[in-house]
Design a protein around this motif. Structure first.
Motif, mmCIF file in Angstrom:
data_model
loop_
_atom_site.group_PDB
_atom_site.id
_atom_site.type_symbol
_atom_site.label_atom_id
_atom_site.label_comp_id
_atom_site.label_asym_id
_atom_site.label_seq_id
_atom_site.Cartn_x
_atom_site.Cartn_y
_atom_site.Cartn_z
ATOM 1 N N MET A 1 1.450 18.884 -25.028
ATOM 2 C CA MET A 1 2.680 19.081 -25.797
ATOM 3 C C MET A 1 3.722 18.058 -25.343
ATOM 4 N N ASN A 2 4.358 17.380 -26.318
ATOM 5 C CA ASN A 2 5.324 16.364 -25.904
ATOM 6 C C ASN A 2 6.684 16.511 -26.586
ATOM 7 N N ARG A 169 1.897 13.566 -17.526
ATOM 8 C CA ARG A 169 1.160 14.837 -17.410
ATOM 9 C C ARG A 169 2.054 15.923 -16.809
ATOM 10 N N TYR A 171 5.334 16.246 -17.026
ATOM 11 C CA TYR A 171 6.288 16.741 -18.035
ATOM 12 C C TYR A 171 5.578 17.558 -19.111
ATOM 13 N N GLU A 172 4.374 17.120 -19.510
ATOM 14 C CA GLU A 172 3.623 17.906 -20.513
ATOM 15 C C GLU A 172 3.420 19.332 -20.001
ATOM 16 N N GLN A 173 3.056 19.426 -18.734
ATOM 17 C CA GLN A 173 2.838 20.745 -18.137
ATOM 18 C C GLN A 173 4.151 21.536 -18.082
ATOM 19 N N GLU A 176 4.877 22.884 -21.446
ATOM 20 C CA GLU A 176 4.009 24.016 -21.775
ATOM 21 C C GLU A 176 4.489 25.287 -21.090
#
Ligand code: AR6
Length: 179
Positions: A1-2, A169, A171-173, A176
């Motif tokens: 998710m971005n 990765r 920031y994506e986490q 989420e």
């Protein structure tokens, strides 16, 4: 998710060089002298030109967790918000509160100056050694808290600029984990 939406504001992440961002303000991960350094600070000073250092000299430094504003000079960004993240010293020296304060104070300055689009680097995660996943969770969590408390914020878009894949990765986490 971005991408995440909070009230009127979009949070997004982008891989790249913050000095090239076309936003109203870029945030600089500076040190307390505000007189330049390595990492993103060095890159911002190089791209903005010597006028930035001259403007910073007038500010008398900046305490850790605080933020100060200058023009962007030769950057595409009209403004630079200089903030000073904590040096990681094991996590027991108030680092998390100080890092959260960097994001909070930067957003307050943005709102006080009509800044609508804002780009943050991953403050403290380079030379200052803050563990990446903990830092990105604080960055995203603090921004979310601020926007929820200030539904009338003028800031419409906040970009977390990631210099490498590990930061993307992280920031994506963090995005989420907001869901
Ligand atoms: N665009 C976006 N991100 C960048 C760029 C760039 N051009 N260059 C580096 N990063 P750091 P800190 C990333 O070390 O940990 C300076 O000397 C980098 O990969 O710049 O807060 C200051 O003067 C990392 O993810 O800042 C202070 O003395 C992130 O930006 C000290 O470093 C932050 O790394 C501050 O250390």
């Amino acid at each position: 998710m971005n991408r995440v939406q909070i009230n009127q504001t979009t949070l997004r992440l982008e891989k790249g060089d913050i000095t090239r961002c076309e936003v109203d303000a870029v945030v600089n991960a500076a040190n307390e002298s505000l007189l330049g350094g390595g990492g993103v600070d060095g890159a911002i000073h190089r791209a903005a030109g010597p006028e930035l250092l001259a403007a910073c000299r007038l500010l008398n430094g900046c305490r850790t967790g605080e933020a100060k504003l200058t023009p962007g000079f030769r950057l595409k960004a009209a403004h630079v918000i200089h903030t000073v993240g904590p040096v990681w010293r094991g996590g027991t020296h108030g680092e998390s509160d100080l890092l959260a304060s960097c994001y909070q104070k930067s957003l307050e300055l943005a709102d006080a100056n009509g800044i609508r689009t804002l780009a943050f680097p991953a403050i403290s995660t380079g030379i200052y050694g803050y563990p990446l996943e903990r830092a990105t969770a604080i960055a995203v969590g603090t921004v979310r808290k601020y926007l929820e408390k200030h539904p009338g914020s003028d800031v419409t878009e906040i970009t977390f600029v990631c210099f490498d894949d590990a930061t993307v990765r992280a920031y994506e986490q963090a995005f989420e984990e907001l869901e």
